[in-house]
Design an enzyme around this catalytic site. Structure first.
Site, PDB file in Angstrom:
ATOM      1  N   LEU A  33      30.029  31.480  39.075  1.00 37.22           N
ATOM      2  CA  LEU A  33      29.667  32.263  39.869  1.00 37.22           C
ATOM      3  C   LEU A  33      29.215  33.754  39.464  1.00 37.22           C
ATOM      4  O   LEU A  33      29.460  34.640  40.038  1.00 37.22           O
ATOM      5  CB  LEU A  33      30.322  32.247  41.380  1.00 37.22           C
ATOM      6  CG  LEU A  33      30.418  31.109  42.074  1.00 37.22           C
ATOM      7  CD1 LEU A  33      31.283  31.159  43.126  1.00 37.22           C
ATOM      8  CD2 LEU A  33      29.061  30.484  42.321  1.00 37.22           C
ATOM      9  N   PHE A  72      22.129  23.943  33.098  1.00 35.55           N
ATOM     10  CA  PHE A  72      21.402  25.459  33.421  1.00 35.55           C
ATOM     11  C   PHE A  72      22.128  26.495  32.975  1.00 35.55           C
ATOM     12  O   PHE A  72      21.431  27.304  32.764  1.00 35.55           O
ATOM     13  CB  PHE A  72      21.195  25.226  35.168  1.00 35.55           C
ATOM     14  CG  PHE A  72      20.259  24.132  35.457  1.00 35.55           C
ATOM     15  CD1 PHE A  72      18.695  24.146  35.309  1.00 35.55           C
ATOM     16  CD2 PHE A  72      20.766  23.046  36.085  1.00 35.55           C
ATOM     17  CE1 PHE A  72      17.953  23.016  35.882  1.00 35.55           C
ATOM     18  CE2 PHE A  72      19.964  21.865  36.470  1.00 35.55           C
ATOM     19  CZ  PHE A  72      18.839  21.935  36.345  1.00 35.55           C
ATOM     20  N   ALA A  73      23.402  26.244  32.965  1.00 36.73           N
ATOM     21  CA  ALA A  73      24.246  27.588  32.759  1.00 36.73           C
ATOM     22  C   ALA A  73      23.773  28.206  31.446  1.00 36.73           C
ATOM     23  O   ALA A  73      23.604  27.654  30.547  1.00 36.73           O
ATOM     24  CB  ALA A  73      25.724  27.087  32.815  1.00 36.73           C
ATOM     25  N   SER A 116      13.181  26.779  27.072  1.00 38.00           N
ATOM     26  CA  SER A 116      12.443  28.023  27.498  1.00 38.00           C
ATOM     27  C   SER A 116      11.261  28.061  26.444  1.00 38.00           C
ATOM     28  O   SER A 116      11.207  27.775  25.415  1.00 38.00           O
ATOM     29  CB  SER A 116      13.184  29.221  27.405  1.00 38.00           C
ATOM     30  OG  SER A 116      12.195  30.398  27.684  1.00 38.00           O
ATOM     31  N   TYR A 140      17.695  35.240  22.494  1.00 37.41           N
ATOM     32  CA  TYR A 140      17.591  34.563  23.704  1.00 37.41           C
ATOM     33  C   TYR A 140      16.827  33.094  23.380  1.00 37.41           C
ATOM     34  O   TYR A 140      17.182  32.171  23.449  1.00 37.41           O
ATOM     35  CB  TYR A 140      16.860  34.927  24.790  1.00 37.41           C
ATOM     36  CG  TYR A 140      16.492  34.094  25.926  1.00 37.41           C
ATOM     37  CD1 TYR A 140      17.511  33.381  26.538  1.00 37.41           C
ATOM     38  CD2 TYR A 140      15.218  33.709  26.183  1.00 37.41           C
ATOM     39  CE1 TYR A 140      17.485  32.441  27.617  1.00 37.41           C
ATOM     40  CE2 TYR A 140      14.821  32.734  27.314  1.00 37.41           C
ATOM     41  CZ  TYR A 140      16.092  32.209  27.995  1.00 37.41           C
ATOM     42  OH  TYR A 140      15.467  31.475  29.083  1.00 37.41           O
ATOM     43  N   LYS A 144      18.252  29.147  22.623  1.00 38.28           N
ATOM     44  CA  LYS A 144      17.543  28.086  23.144  1.00 38.28           C
ATOM     45  C   LYS A 144      17.136  26.769  22.203  1.00 38.28           C
ATOM     46  O   LYS A 144      17.159  25.744  22.167  1.00 38.28           O
ATOM     47  CB  LYS A 144      16.413  28.144  24.265  1.00 38.28           C
ATOM     48  CG  LYS A 144      16.895  29.041  25.505  1.00 38.28           C
ATOM     49  CD  LYS A 144      17.616  28.144  26.247  1.00 38.28           C
ATOM     50  CE  LYS A 144      18.355  28.766  27.528  1.00 38.28           C
ATOM     51  NZ  LYS A 144      19.215  28.102  28.256  1.00 38.28           N
ATOM     52  N   ASN A 169       6.809  30.279  33.264  1.00 34.26           N
ATOM     53  CA  ASN A 169       7.566  31.393  34.251  1.00 34.26           C
ATOM     54  C   ASN A 169       7.781  30.736  35.638  1.00 34.26           C
ATOM     55  O   ASN A 169       7.096  30.722  36.561  1.00 34.26           O
ATOM     56  CB  ASN A 169       6.500  32.603  34.534  1.00 34.26           C
ATOM     57  CG  ASN A 169       6.234  33.552  33.142  1.00 34.26           C
ATOM     58  OD1 ASN A 169       5.935  33.134  32.131  1.00 34.26           O
ATOM     59  ND2 ASN A 169       6.878  34.798  33.309  1.00 34.26           N
ATOM     60  N   LEU A 189       8.781  39.554  37.495  1.00 31.26           N
ATOM     61  CA  LEU A 189       7.412  40.203  38.036  1.00 31.26           C
ATOM     62  C   LEU A 189       7.358  39.982  39.708  1.00 31.26           C
ATOM     63  O   LEU A 189       7.145  40.871  40.466  1.00 31.26           O
ATOM     64  CB  LEU A 189       6.175  40.027  37.284  1.00 31.26           C
ATOM     65  CG  LEU A 189       5.003  40.458  37.938  1.00 31.26           C
ATOM     66  CD1 LEU A 189       4.964  42.063  37.849  1.00 31.26           C
ATOM     67  CD2 LEU A 189       3.461  39.829  37.329  1.00 31.26           C
ATOM     68  N   ARG A 219       0.419  35.070  32.216  1.00 27.69           N
ATOM     69  CA  ARG A 219       1.613  34.298  32.380  1.00 27.69           C
ATOM     70  C   ARG A 219       1.232  32.957  33.246  1.00 27.69           C
ATOM     71  O   ARG A 219       0.327  33.174  33.978  1.00 27.69           O
ATOM     72  CB  ARG A 219       2.978  34.898  32.973  1.00 27.69           C
ATOM     73  CG  ARG A 219       3.286  36.134  32.058  1.00 27.69           C
ATOM     74  CD  ARG A 219       4.042  35.820  31.046  1.00 27.69           C
ATOM     75  NE  ARG A 219       4.698  36.615  30.010  1.00 27.69           N
ATOM     76  CZ  ARG A 219       3.861  37.380  29.211  1.00 27.69           C
ATOM     77  NH1 ARG A 219       2.620  37.000  29.039  1.00 27.69           N
ATOM     78  NH2 ARG A 219       4.384  38.208  28.364  1.00 27.69           N
TER      79      ARG A 219
HETATM   80  N1  UFG Z   1       5.949  42.968  34.401  1.00 24.42           N
HETATM   81  C1  UFG Z   1       5.480  44.093  34.618  1.00 24.42           C
HETATM   82  N2  UFG Z   1       6.286  44.926  35.588  1.00 24.42           N
HETATM   83  C2  UFG Z   1       7.344  44.578  35.890  1.00 24.42           C
HETATM   84  C3  UFG Z   1       8.108  43.254  35.421  1.00 24.42           C
HETATM   85  C4  UFG Z   1       7.006  42.514  34.707  1.00 24.42           C
HETATM   86  O1  UFG Z   1       4.398  44.408  34.508  1.00 24.42           O
HETATM   87  O2  UFG Z   1       8.152  45.365  36.728  1.00 24.42           O
HETATM   88  C5  UFG Z   1       5.001  41.906  33.534  1.00 24.42           C
HETATM   89  C6  UFG Z   1       5.634  41.789  32.124  1.00 24.42           C
HETATM   90  O3  UFG Z   1       5.236  42.642  31.335  1.00 24.42           O
HETATM   91  C7  UFG Z   1       5.051  40.516  31.835  1.00 24.42           C
HETATM   92  C8  UFG Z   1       4.734  39.758  33.226  1.00 24.42           C
HETATM   93  O4  UFG Z   1       5.123  40.614  34.240  1.00 24.42           O
HETATM   94  O5  UFG Z   1       3.754  40.532  31.397  1.00 24.42           O
HETATM   95  C9  UFG Z   1       5.938  38.839  33.545  1.00 24.42           C
HETATM   96  O6  UFG Z   1       7.135  39.272  33.435  1.00 24.42           O
HETATM   97  P1  UFG Z   1       8.691  38.600  33.676  1.00 24.42           P
HETATM   98  O7  UFG Z   1       9.724  39.682  33.223  1.00 24.42           O
HETATM   99  O8  UFG Z   1       8.523  38.286  35.140  1.00 24.42           O
HETATM  100  O9  UFG Z   1       8.738  37.427  33.001  1.00 24.42           O
HETATM  101  P2  UFG Z   1       8.727  37.214  31.284  1.00 24.42           P
HETATM  102  O10 UFG Z   1       7.115  36.309  31.044  1.00 24.42           O
HETATM  103  O11 UFG Z   1       8.874  38.358  30.612  1.00 24.42           O
HETATM  104  O12 UFG Z   1       9.766  36.196  30.821  1.00 24.42           O
HETATM  105  C10 UFG Z   1       9.524  34.930  31.144  1.00 24.42           C
HETATM  106  C11 UFG Z   1      10.867  34.137  31.667  1.00 24.42           C
HETATM  107  C12 UFG Z   1      12.026  34.469  30.500  1.00 24.42           C
HETATM  108  C13 UFG Z   1      11.541  33.802  29.409  1.00 24.42           C
HETATM  109  C14 UFG Z   1      10.061  34.584  28.951  1.00 24.42           C
HETATM  110  C15 UFG Z   1       9.729  34.060  27.580  1.00 24.42           C
HETATM  111  O13 UFG Z   1      11.489  34.821  32.713  1.00 24.42           O
HETATM  112  O14 UFG Z   1      13.332  33.888  30.967  1.00 24.42           O
HETATM  113  O15 UFG Z   1       9.505  34.333  29.827  1.00 24.42           O
HETATM  114  O16 UFG Z   1       9.360  32.782  27.913  1.00 24.42           O
HETATM  115  F1  UFG Z   1      12.471  34.212  28.368  1.00 24.42           F
END
Ligand code: UFG
Length: 323
Positions: A33, A72-73, A116, A140, A144, A169, A189, A219
């Site tokens: 938790l 998953f942890a 991932s 990270y 993985k 994502n 995002l 994405r």
């Molecule tokens: N983004 C913004 N503004 C924000 C947050 C995100 O523009 O406030 C953009 C990021 O630049 C990215 C997209 O939104 O282009 C998605 O960003 P996220 O942070 O939601 O997700 P990521 O693609 O960075 O990350 C995901 C998973 C991670 C994993 C990563 C790489 O959430 O756990 O893909 O595979 F590690």
């Protein structure tokens, strides 16, 4: 089928726990938790503890005769992994090894692992299939990648059968609003877009000068309910086929940040205010999965991963969060 679910109080784990129980599996959730929520455990029994605690694992695995583990942890924050790699190697690698050793010692030889898309690193082509080179660009992703490698090696040496899922994502929440994404600090995002819609405070768009159709990053968003269905299929696959396997889990559709903002405006009825900010270090321009292997081999069919459906479920959760 009796399944131990590490991290079953977290975002993806809690949806999988609920889904597995609905398919008739008996589940035990092991979660400390630290980032999960007891309220998210809607099925099975919750054991509060650390999945890297060998004594706890020994007593749990001796007392219950598990057919499989779903793991998953793990820590998931890319930026944090760059700042604190020791934390990531300890949790995602060292503790995972402890878990695998306990499984082998107690003759539990099936595991489904949360990997991932971060194992791929900078894409050399999209959509990326599982044959794409794995060259992670942060601790990270490396952690993985090592997890997957341990599974392959333990498979050969100790007969541990495994299936690793490379998530793109993960997004969306339970359609009935019972469980959803709830982190102490949110960087993802979709929750941030919806909070901007609710609060009127602008979202920062990290870069609009990428080589994509509108300059913002592309994405591949995949609904957490579809992920849960894939995990059930993966569990059955591991039980029936054994071996070591990995599958991409994505929708195979790419959306840009600006497209997502526009769609969120339509779904919520609130225009999403945003401002363009600098690129976030380490963000590739475009990440899209080929999900063909999961479709063909597992018979997986994503059914909720269209962006409007993801956003509708996420909007419902964001407005009526239970935790
Ligand atoms: N983004 C913004 N503004 C924000 C947050 C995100 O523009 O406030 C953009 C990021 O630049 C990215 C997209 O939104 O282009 C998605 O960003 P996220 O942070 O939601 O997700 P990521 O693609 O960075 O990350 C995901 C998973 C991670 C994993 C990563 C790489 O959430 O756990 O893909 O595979 F590690």
């Amino acid at each position: 089928m009796k399944v131990l679910i590490t991290g079953g109080a977290g975002y993806i784990g809690s949806h999988c726990n609920r889904y597995l129980a609905a398919q008739g599996a008996e589940t035990v959730v092991l979660d400390d938790l630290s980032s999960g929520h007891a309220e998210a455990v809607l099925a099975g029994r919750l054991v509060r503890g650390d999945f890297g605690d060998r004594a706890l694992l020994d007593s749990l695995l001796a007392a219950e005769r598990f057919d499989a583990v779903m793991h998953f942890a793990g820590f998931i924050d890319v930026a944090e992994s760059v700042a604190e790699p020791a934390k990531y190697y300890d949790n995602n690698v060292v503790k995972m090894k402890t878990l695998l050793d306990a499984m082998v010692a107690h003759d539990v030889r099936r595991i489904v692992f949360s990997s991932s898309a971060a194992v791929y690193g900078e894409p050399s082509y999209v959509p990326m299939d599982e044959a794409h080179p794995t060259a992670p660009i942060n601790p990270y992703g490396t952690s993985k990648r090592i997890g997957e490698q341990m599974l392959a090696d333990y498979g050969r040496a100790y007969g541990l059968a495994s299936c690793s899922f490379r998530y793109f994502n993960a997004a969306g929440d339970a359609p009935d609003g019972a469980i959803g994404e709830a982190r102490a600090v949110e960087h993802h995002l979709i929750p941030l877009v919806l909070r901007a819609a609710l609060s009127g405070k602008p979202l920062k768009v990290f870069g609009n000068d990428y080589d994509t159709r509108d300059g913002s990053c592309v994405r591949d968003y995949v609904h957490v309910e579809d992920l849960a269905a894939a995990h059930y299929l993966g569990l059955r696959y591991v039980a029936e086929q054994g071996g070591t396997s990995c599958f991409n889990l994505g929708s195979s559709e790419g959306a840009t940040v600006l497209e997502l903002i526009a769609e969120a405006g339509r779904v919520t009825g609130h225009p999403v205010p945003y401002e363009v900010a600098a690129r976030r270090p380490g963000d590739p321009a475009s990440l899209i999965a080929s999900n063909e292997k999961a479709r063909k081999v597992l018979g997986w069919e994503p059914v909720r991963s269209e962006l409007p459906v993801i956003l509708r479920d996420a909007w419902n959760w964001e407005q009526h969060r239970r935790f």
